[in-house]
Design a protein around this motif. Sequence first.
Motif, PDB file in Angstrom:
ATOM      1  N   CYS A  59     -24.167   9.537 -23.635  1.00  0.00           N
ATOM      2  CA  CYS A  59     -24.091   8.163 -23.134  1.00  0.00           C
ATOM      3  C   CYS A  59     -25.413   7.405 -23.280  1.00  0.00           C
ATOM      4  N   ALA A 179     -13.390  10.574 -23.328  1.00  0.00           N
ATOM      5  CA  ALA A 179     -14.752  10.045 -23.200  1.00  0.00           C
ATOM      6  C   ALA A 179     -15.605  10.445 -24.395  1.00  0.00           C
ATOM      7  N   LEU A 183     -17.104   7.889 -27.240  1.00  0.00           N
ATOM      8  CA  LEU A 183     -18.546   7.813 -27.496  1.00  0.00           C
ATOM      9  C   LEU A 183     -18.859   8.050 -28.971  1.00  0.00           C
TER      10      LEU A 183
END
Length: 199
Positions: A59, A179, A183
């Motif tokens: 992230c 997720a 990403l």
Amino acid sequence: MRDLVNKTARRVPAWAIYVAGFALAAWTIYVALATPDPAKVLERDLGTLGLQILIATLCITPLRWGGINLLKFRRALGLMGAMFITLHFLTWSVLDLGLRWSVILTDLSKRPYIIIGFVAFLALIPLALTSNNASIKKLGALRWKRLHWLAYPATLLGALHFVMIGKVYTVESALYFAAVAALLAARWVKSRERARVAA
């Protein structure tokens, strides 16, 4: 909010991540030891935490696109993620299977989710070993950067391993996989945009 996060991040030293990581590992072990099946609980919790930390590491770059700079924590987070995954593997091989190599090798050759998890673990090893300034200098920045692209497939395989562990797919496992996929997709789109600009 962005300025507050950046201001706070500047005040927090990177070594705080290591302290927090070791403390979390110790607490996870302590809690697991109080359960009826410590090995299974520890194996599950260490693996989950390792995956969560690796996702947090991924992230950091997208956050920079939005003006939040946590880059100085990326190496520490990556190493802590690798540590938790290593502890997860050791719990499985040592505590759960008691280093019974015949069983371990059978699982590594016949169980797809274990094979995928083991490949992800192997991919993290060179990343952890070269996460230092000396390795960057020795390998050269470009070669080092190419090597550390292994973080992306390693995390994706780790998420897939997590999905495949359960006999029934859960919202939690789906969210982790989604997720990681999101990403990586964002990074791919960004690299394509940069390539077009450069051309």
